[in-house]
Design a protein around this motif. Sequence first.
Motif, mmCIF file in Angstrom:
data_model
loop_
_atom_site.group_PDB
_atom_site.id
_atom_site.type_symbol
_atom_site.label_atom_id
_atom_site.label_comp_id
_atom_site.label_asym_id
_atom_site.label_seq_id
_atom_site.Cartn_x
_atom_site.Cartn_y
_atom_site.Cartn_z
ATOM 1 N N TYR A 392 -24.936 67.013 2.568
ATOM 2 C CA TYR A 392 -25.253 66.079 3.661
ATOM 3 C C TYR A 392 -25.346 66.822 4.995
ATOM 4 C CZ TYR A 392 -24.211 62.332 0.429
ATOM 5 O OH TYR A 392 -24.235 61.482 -0.637
ATOM 6 N N ARG A 412 -34.788 68.430 2.815
ATOM 7 C CA ARG A 412 -34.854 67.054 2.312
ATOM 8 C C ARG A 412 -35.529 67.020 0.937
ATOM 9 N NH1 ARG A 412 -38.411 63.195 2.047
ATOM 10 N NH2 ARG A 412 -39.961 64.474 3.102
ATOM 11 N N ARG A 417 -29.470 65.132 2.088
ATOM 12 C CA ARG A 417 -29.451 63.800 2.711
ATOM 13 C C ARG A 417 -28.978 63.910 4.155
ATOM 14 N NH1 ARG A 417 -28.646 59.741 -1.170
ATOM 15 N NH2 ARG A 417 -29.529 58.371 0.422
ATOM 16 N N ARG A 426 -24.903 55.615 9.202
ATOM 17 C CA ARG A 426 -25.638 55.320 7.978
ATOM 18 C C ARG A 426 -26.270 56.589 7.387
ATOM 19 N NH1 ARG A 426 -29.122 54.709 12.083
ATOM 20 N NH2 ARG A 426 -31.334 55.045 11.697
ATOM 21 N N LEU A 428 -29.568 58.155 5.835
ATOM 22 C CA LEU A 428 -31.002 57.844 5.881
ATOM 23 C C LEU A 428 -31.571 57.777 4.458
ATOM 24 C CD1 LEU A 428 -32.504 60.079 8.751
ATOM 25 C CD2 LEU A 428 -31.710 57.716 8.882
ATOM 26 N N ASP A 429 -32.517 56.862 4.253
ATOM 27 C CA ASP A 429 -33.168 56.751 2.930
ATOM 28 C C ASP A 429 -34.060 57.955 2.679
ATOM 29 O OD1 ASP A 429 -31.974 54.366 2.400
ATOM 30 O OD2 ASP A 429 -33.536 53.225 3.446
#
Length: 429
Positions: A392, A412, A417, A426, A428-429
Amino acid sequence: MVSTESSVVADRQLVSFDAPAPAAPRCLVCGRAGLEVFLDLGSTPLANAFRLPGEVGEDPSYPLRIARCPHCQHVQLAGSVPPEKMFNEYLYVSSYSETLVAHLDSLAAAITARRHLGKNDLAVDIGSNDGTLLSAFARRGVRTTGIEPARNLATLARSRGIETECCYFDRFAARKIRQAYGPAMAVTATNSFPHIQDLDEYLRALDLLLDPRGVFVVEAHYLGDMLGQTAFDTIYHEHVSYWSLGPMKDLFERHGLTIFDVERLPIHHGQLRVWAARAGAVPVQDSVERLLAAEREAGYASHLPFDRFAERAAKIRASLGRLLSDLRSSGATIAGYGAPAKATTLVSYLGLGPETIRYVADRSPLKQGRLVPGARIPIVSPERLLADRPDYVLILAWNFVDEIVAQLDAYRRAGGRFIVPVPEARILD
Ligand SMILES: [Zn+2]
């Protein structure tokens, strides 16, 4: 401009934590006491004091509390740190961000076109950093001079051919520039205006420098955006003011300046661009009254929006802290991206250290090899992050999220992520 030599003006400075017995802080704009603190971020290191691993001693830390003035509504810190502890060496360099270079170019274009600046006109940038904005004026044939207190940045600007006075902006500096170059048709302050602790001295100096037909253009992080994004991490000791239009208009009018246009821009965390000129010199646009009405509507005259902001900041601290700790417990590796000043506030407010964030990658060679203040998290090059591929990446420079995600496309695509801290934590998608 009107002279405001009065006994009240002398008091209009923040209380210094270095003073032996701090008095009650007074409002930077109206000089009155009774500031109401709405968020206390605790003892926080100086945001840009990036030290080397071998340096001994504690990182300098000071209380960090943000308050509003119930009289004039100006939002500000309830205490200050002497400027020379923050600005004599500065590691934030404008030209390291492509987004910012393009933005400053468009600002120079807008001022040059709107005020028909030509080769005899002078543009002065206060807090001119490495001369990125002034280079954009120079490309358009305008004469330029910078004012920059950080020695390293003034040297960098001069090496790029931009004349730069290495000093703070006061009446002495203004007289010196006026004698050497004549009056300024454009004076700009991009992101340096929130740093000013003695606003009356600054505006008196501006009065000495500005041509009767000149414009003063300020860009500053807008209070409305800070509240809207819950950008509590944009609070740090350098930023003594958090500007909305209402208090700025009052301050400028006291110094004979009229705000004739105002724009809200998406750059950084949401900026206010304010155009001012001497009273009566330029017709006032509707944009000014529209934004003042929006500020009345948003309730800045009451403490409610500020209390809600503080509640949301506490909520982010809890949820982001939980997310990072859960990821860590699951064995995931986490790095940070971007070591802007606001990273220091966020990391300090959450109590994070290298056990959670292994390192922070930053493109600036000035920061690589140094440590995030207080937390002492190592700062490395983005290449290290691309080679390591942590699970991450917490984006600390979240105002440049699109630029960063694009830069780290290879990461990515390899399954990495991203975590964004605000307006709510949050993945991210
Ligand atoms: Zn006030």
